[in-house]
Design an enzyme around this catalytic site. Sequence first.
Site, short mmCIF file in Angstrom:
data_model
loop_
_atom_site.label_atom_id
_atom_site.label_comp_id
_atom_site.label_asym_id
_atom_site.label_seq_id
_atom_site.Cartn_x
_atom_site.Cartn_y
_atom_site.Cartn_z
N HIS A 1 25.15 43.73 85.84
CA HIS A 1 24.38 43.28 87.19
C HIS A 1 25.51 43.57 88.20
O HIS A 1 25.10 44.23 89.26
CB HIS A 1 24.24 41.89 86.95
N ARG B 1 27.85 55.56 89.65
CA ARG B 1 29.27 55.58 90.45
C ARG B 1 29.79 56.96 90.62
O ARG B 1 29.35 58.14 90.12
CB ARG B 1 30.44 54.73 89.80
N GLU C 1 25.46 56.73 82.97
CA GLU C 1 26.98 57.43 83.26
C GLU C 1 26.88 58.48 81.94
O GLU C 1 27.47 59.71 82.45
CB GLU C 1 27.86 56.39 83.26
#
EC number: 3.6.1.57
Length: 351
Positions: free
Chosen positions: A16, A154, A258
């Site tokens: 989270h 990211r 990812e």
Amino acid sequence: MYYFRADGSAKTGAGHLMRCLTVALELQKLTEHPEQVCFLCADEASAELLRSNHMPVKVLGTDPEDLEGELPVLERLAGDTKQIFLVDSYRVTDAYLQGLRRLGRVFLLDDMQQHAYPVDGVINYNLFASEEKYRELYGDTVPQYLGAPYVPVRQQFCDASGSYAVAEQVTDVLITTGGGDIDNISGEILRQLAEYDLNGCAVRYHLVVGRFNPNREKLEQYASVHENVRLHCDVRDMAALMAQCQLAVTAGGTTIYELAVLGVPFVCFSYAENQEALTEWLGTQQIAGYAGAWHRAAGETLERIGAWCLKAQQDPGLRRQCYETERGLIDGLGAARIAQILITAGKLGIK
């Protein structure tokens, strides 16, 4: 102010916090007022991770299991100024969100698609998110942002896209089970894989040990007597670590996306109900290996993990197929899109 409300612990892991952090970093880049981006956390354990990533955070000093109990604290914090909130917690209640809406606009990260919450917008970036289901829940009353366009990955993974190549031999295997792993699932998987003779190859196993993992000392002891086991704690460049491995074993969560951006072949499993839909979907679509639900049948799941890794090691064609299907899943711009939703809400003002 833009507030991100999330917590992390040995029980819930760091997922989270990390996905919200990804959005918050994009928001800082896109907004005219990056100093107005801040996290709200119940305790210092969560705040430490955020500070290590240079993210402002306010510690509420409340019980992370009782979000309604923190409303008086948030009311004092907000004052008379209306705020923008992005909430990411399985502990939310209607009463909590209604209380939060009195303080500003509220957006919810939701991956269960089971309940219509009183919010100004709902975001479910999972590939299995059902537009039909959300229309049944919310109708046209609440904006819904669903599916692959909103996966928050990211920046390091977007930058590393294309750095992975399918190798003929498997020499390095990544094992990652989330930020908590109170049941030491990674240790069990490691022992299972160590029992397989991967065609005589000298395989190195890379275990990612999360910040909230209570079994770190036990894993360090195991690694100290096994030269082919490497522990990686508080990893900064996860993309580089993933790209050096030919296979990965992962629990459900953002780590799956990812790995997919890079194209690293992986076998996944769930260890909580909220992870089941994604891992099962990946298996059904034959995008990656699917080993089952650890929390329902740990032994069988463990056997399937070992069997898939052995098969993938022996079959470069399978790994190449996984690489190609994974790479087409998402474009890596999800965090920026979510950030823009929050910025737009701020510009529209508060109803």
